[in-house]
Design a protein around this motif. Structure first.
Motif, short mmCIF file in Angstrom:
data_model
loop_
_atom_site.label_atom_id
_atom_site.label_comp_id
_atom_site.label_asym_id
_atom_site.label_seq_id
_atom_site.Cartn_x
_atom_site.Cartn_y
_atom_site.Cartn_z
N LEU A 188 0.79 -1.22 0.00
CA LEU A 188 0.00 0.00 0.00
C LEU A 188 0.83 1.28 0.00
CD1 LEU A 188 -2.75 -1.11 2.56
CD2 LEU A 188 -2.86 -1.14 0.05
N GLY A 189 2.16 1.17 0.09
CA GLY A 189 3.01 2.35 0.04
C GLY A 189 2.72 3.35 1.13
N ALA A 190 2.53 4.64 0.75
CA ALA A 190 2.31 5.70 1.73
C ALA A 190 1.03 5.47 2.53
CB ALA A 190 2.25 7.05 1.01
N ALA A 191 -0.03 4.97 1.88
CA ALA A 191 -1.27 4.69 2.59
C ALA A 191 -1.05 3.61 3.66
CB ALA A 191 -2.36 4.24 1.61
N GLY A 192 -0.16 2.66 3.36
CA GLY A 192 0.15 1.61 4.35
C GLY A 192 0.78 2.17 5.60
N VAL A 193 1.63 3.21 5.45
CA VAL A 193 2.23 3.87 6.61
C VAL A 193 1.15 4.47 7.49
CG1 VAL A 193 3.69 5.80 7.33
CG2 VAL A 193 4.41 4.34 5.45
N ALA A 194 0.16 5.12 6.86
CA ALA A 194 -0.92 5.75 7.61
C ALA A 194 -1.78 4.71 8.34
CB ALA A 194 -1.79 6.59 6.68
N ILE A 195 -2.09 3.60 7.64
CA ILE A 195 -2.88 2.55 8.27
C ILE A 195 -2.15 1.96 9.47
CG2 ILE A 195 -3.82 0.22 7.93
CD1 ILE A 195 -4.37 1.05 4.99
N ALA A 196 -0.84 1.73 9.31
CA ALA A 196 -0.03 1.20 10.40
C ALA A 196 -0.02 2.15 11.59
CB ALA A 196 1.40 0.95 9.92
N THR A 197 0.13 3.44 11.33
CA THR A 197 0.15 4.44 12.41
C THR A 197 -1.19 4.48 13.13
OG1 THR A 197 1.73 5.79 11.16
CG2 THR A 197 0.55 6.87 12.96
N SER A 198 -2.30 4.45 12.38
CA SER A 198 -3.62 4.50 12.99
C SER A 198 -3.89 3.28 13.87
CB SER A 198 -4.70 4.61 11.91
OG SER A 198 -4.62 5.84 11.24
N LEU A 199 -3.52 2.11 13.37
CA LEU A 199 -3.73 0.88 14.16
C LEU A 199 -2.86 0.87 15.41
CD1 LEU A 199 -4.04 -1.80 11.32
CD2 LEU A 199 -5.87 -0.90 12.78
N SER A 200 -1.64 1.42 15.31
CA SER A 200 -0.77 1.45 16.48
C SER A 200 -1.32 2.41 17.53
CB SER A 200 0.65 1.86 16.08
OG SER A 200 0.72 3.21 15.68
N ARG A 201 -1.89 3.55 17.10
CA ARG A 201 -2.49 4.49 18.06
C ARG A 201 -3.73 3.89 18.72
NH1 ARG A 201 1.21 8.05 19.75
NH2 ARG A 201 2.23 9.09 17.99
N LEU A 202 -4.51 3.13 17.95
CA LEU A 202 -5.67 2.47 18.53
C LEU A 202 -5.24 1.45 19.59
CD1 LEU A 202 -8.71 1.92 18.59
CD2 LEU A 202 -8.38 0.33 16.67
N THR A 203 -4.18 0.71 19.28
CA THR A 203 -3.64 -0.26 20.25
C THR A 203 -3.16 0.45 21.51
OG1 THR A 203 -2.90 -1.68 18.43
CG2 THR A 203 -1.89 -2.06 20.59
N GLU A 204 -2.49 1.59 21.34
CA GLU A 204 -2.00 2.36 22.48
C GLU A 204 -3.16 2.86 23.35
OE1 GLU A 204 1.36 5.83 23.15
OE2 GLU A 204 -0.05 6.07 21.49
N LEU A 205 -4.24 3.30 22.72
CA LEU A 205 -5.41 3.77 23.46
C LEU A 205 -6.02 2.65 24.30
CD1 LEU A 205 -7.54 5.90 24.15
CD2 LEU A 205 -8.74 5.26 22.04
N LEU A 206 -6.17 1.47 23.69
CA LEU A 206 -6.70 0.33 24.44
C LEU A 206 -5.79 -0.03 25.61
CD1 LEU A 206 -7.87 -1.90 21.44
CD2 LEU A 206 -9.29 -0.50 22.96
N ALA A 207 -4.48 0.08 25.40
CA ALA A 207 -3.52 -0.20 26.48
C ALA A 207 -3.64 0.83 27.60
CB ALA A 207 -2.10 -0.21 25.92
N CYS A 208 -3.92 2.09 27.25
CA CYS A 208 -4.11 3.12 28.28
C CYS A 208 -5.29 2.77 29.20
CB CYS A 208 -4.36 4.48 27.62
SG CYS A 208 -2.91 5.27 26.93
N PHE A 209 -6.39 2.32 28.59
CA PHE A 209 -7.54 1.91 29.39
C PHE A 209 -7.21 0.70 30.26
CE2 PHE A 209 -10.06 4.37 26.25
CZ PHE A 209 -10.79 5.14 27.15
N ALA A 210 -6.40 -0.21 29.72
CA ALA A 210 -6.00 -1.39 30.50
C ALA A 210 -5.14 -1.00 31.69
CB ALA A 210 -5.23 -2.37 29.60
N VAL A 211 -4.19 -0.07 31.49
CA VAL A 211 -3.35 0.42 32.59
C VAL A 211 -4.21 1.12 33.63
CG1 VAL A 211 -1.61 2.16 33.17
CG2 VAL A 211 -1.24 0.62 31.24
N SER A 212 -5.13 1.94 33.17
CA SER A 212 -6.01 2.67 34.09
C SER A 212 -6.84 1.71 34.95
CB SER A 212 -6.94 3.58 33.29
OG SER A 212 -7.93 4.15 34.10
N ALA A 213 -7.27 0.60 34.35
CA ALA A 213 -8.13 -0.35 35.05
C ALA A 213 -7.42 -1.07 36.19
CB ALA A 213 -8.69 -1.38 34.06
N THR A 214 -6.08 -1.07 36.18
CA THR A 214 -5.34 -1.76 37.25
C THR A 214 -5.50 -1.04 38.59
OG1 THR A 214 -3.28 -0.51 36.88
CG2 THR A 214 -3.61 -2.54 35.60
N GLY A 215 -5.79 0.26 38.57
CA GLY A 215 -5.96 1.03 39.80
C GLY A 215 -4.66 1.44 40.46
#
Length: 452
Positions: A188-215
């Protein structure tokens, strides 16, 4: 001597994970350029220009995060956790509204966004596909940056580093998958870079909620989006808006520099794409020290130890000079490797070499200014001075000078770049004078209780 050692020891404990975070951020950009080098110069140039919007948005989040850090670091020194949660909720309101706006623009009018930077139809087409795929990334980023700023301001820098490490790992892996078509995925070239970045940010957001849930850490509690506290909201607006304005003015000015370079030809754009990556690596140490020092000074001021804060600020400034020189040496040492690796035209390679040489001393100016404005002054609740300073320096000096040099005087590319890179040193006299005056030093906390 013991106090001196204690200060540097505390900064060292904060600096290491923050530098790792900054290195990871630089490494993500580096990975994009490195992998796109195998796709072609046009993809590198297009992504570099399109990424200027992410750079501006990052400065917005950085400004909002500065408001979080200024208040939360002092309230953490005071021991008021509820205040920190409410400040986080206020910051999330702003970041979500702004990131939603960027997402809609990237989704609906990416071609128009690209035309602001270049009139090359090929670059516009590639950049537009990149921006459209980045739209989801901006929304996730708006939440994670506020939460990570909150964690940092309370000294929890190791967990924020772990979150960034996760995002980096996912990003690099998916970059390879979508750029090279691994595991049966399309190339996907340049579009592939954007898709990869978006999916990594989504993963990071889910991890933030997981860290928060530990208390175990400050919670990412979206209920605080709806908590109303007039006093804290007023403080956040008073302190964060100048910081936000400062960082946006600084970030958009740098984007205007890219606009200037973008109209000087694809060779200049491609060379500057590599230079940005190398400069990011050269500044990670000094910017990390500025962030760590600002947090530590905020904690000290929140404890109302003003004289200790004043002395610690002097130590932080000396550290900035050392790390700035070190950053210049890192860039200098990298030149042979970059020149050997970069697969650019002969003219672009010429630009690349001399742009890198200019940055060997430019980072010292950036190190001192960033430490003063974003570290020392903001730790004492003074965000207004930096805002006025950067508005005058970059928008009344740097940007007009660049446009005049490029489009009125029509100077050669390297002269234009050299003149633009004088902006950091022009503001030194005013910044040093303000530091010596001590007018930046304030305890901004309140005696208060927060209703839930």
């Amino acid at each position: 001597m013991q106090k001196n050692n204690t200060f540097y020891h505390k900064i060292g404990k904060l600096v290491v994970p923050i530098v790792i975070q900054n290195l990871l951020s630089a490494a993500v950009s580096s990975a994009d350029v490195v992998m796109l080098n195998y796709v072609g110069q046009s993809s590198i140039s297009a992504v570099s220009l399109a990424s200027q919007y992410a750079s501006v948005l990052f400065m917005v989040f950085y400004g909002i995060g500065a408001g979080v850090t200024m208040l939360s670091a002092q309230y953490y020194g005071k021991g008021d956790i509820q205040a920190i949660q409410t400040i986080q909720g206020i910051a999330l309101r702003f970041s979500l509204i702004i990131s939603a706006g960027f997402s809609l623009l990237a989704l609906l009018i990416p071609q128009i966004m690209m035309r602001l930077f270049t009139n090359d139809s090929e670059l516009i087409a590639i950049g537009a596909s990149y921006l459209r795929c980045m739209s989801i990334c901006y929304l996730c980023w708006g939440v994670t940056e506020v939460y990570i700023a909150t964690l940092r301001s309370t000294g929890k820098v190791f967990i924020s580093t772990a979150l960034n490490t996760l995002a980096f790992s996912v990003n690099v892996l998916l970059n390879a998958v979508f750029i090279f078509g691994l595991f049966g995925a399309p190339k996907l070239g340049a579009a592939g870079v954007a898709i990869a970045t978006s999916l990594s940010r989504l993963t990071e957001l889910l991890a933030c909620f997981a860290v928060s849930a530990t208390g175990r850490y400050i919670r990412l509690d979206l209920r605080y989006l709806f908590v109303r506290d007039k006093a804290l909201f007023s403080d956040f607006i008073r302190l964060s808006l100048p910081a936000l304005g400062n960082d946006v003015a600084w970030g958009t000015a740098f984007s205007m520099y890219s606009v200037i370079i973008g109209h000087l030809g694809t060779d200049a754009v491609a060379a500057n794409s590599f230079v940005i990556v190398v400069r990011n690596f050269g500044t990670v140490l000094c910017f990390g020290a500025a962030s760590a020092g600002g947090i530590l000074l905020g904690n000290i001021i929140g404890e109302n130890k003003m004289e200790e804060a004043r002395k610690s600020a002097g130590k932080l400034l000396r550290l900035a000079i050392v790390t700035g020189i070190a950053g210049g040496l890192i860039i200098l040492a990298s030149i042979p490797f970059v020149m050997q690796y970069a697969d650019l035209s002969a003219q672009a390679m010429h630009y690349l070499k001399y742009m890198l040489l200019i940055n060997t001393y430019y980072v010292l100016g950036a190190a001192v200014n960033n430490t003063m404005i974003a570290g020392i002054f903001r730790s004492g609740g003074d965000s207004r001075f930096g805002f006025l300073c950067d508005i005058l320096d970059m928008w009344c000096y740097g940007v007009p000078l660049g446009f005049i040099a490029a489009f009125v005087l029509k100077l050669p590319v390297m002269w234009v770049y050299f003149l633009i890179c004088t902006d950091e040193f022009v503001k030194w006299p005013w910044i040093i004078k303000h530091y010596r005056s001590g007018k930046w030093l304030h305890n901004i906390t309140r005696e208060r209780k927060i209703p839930l």
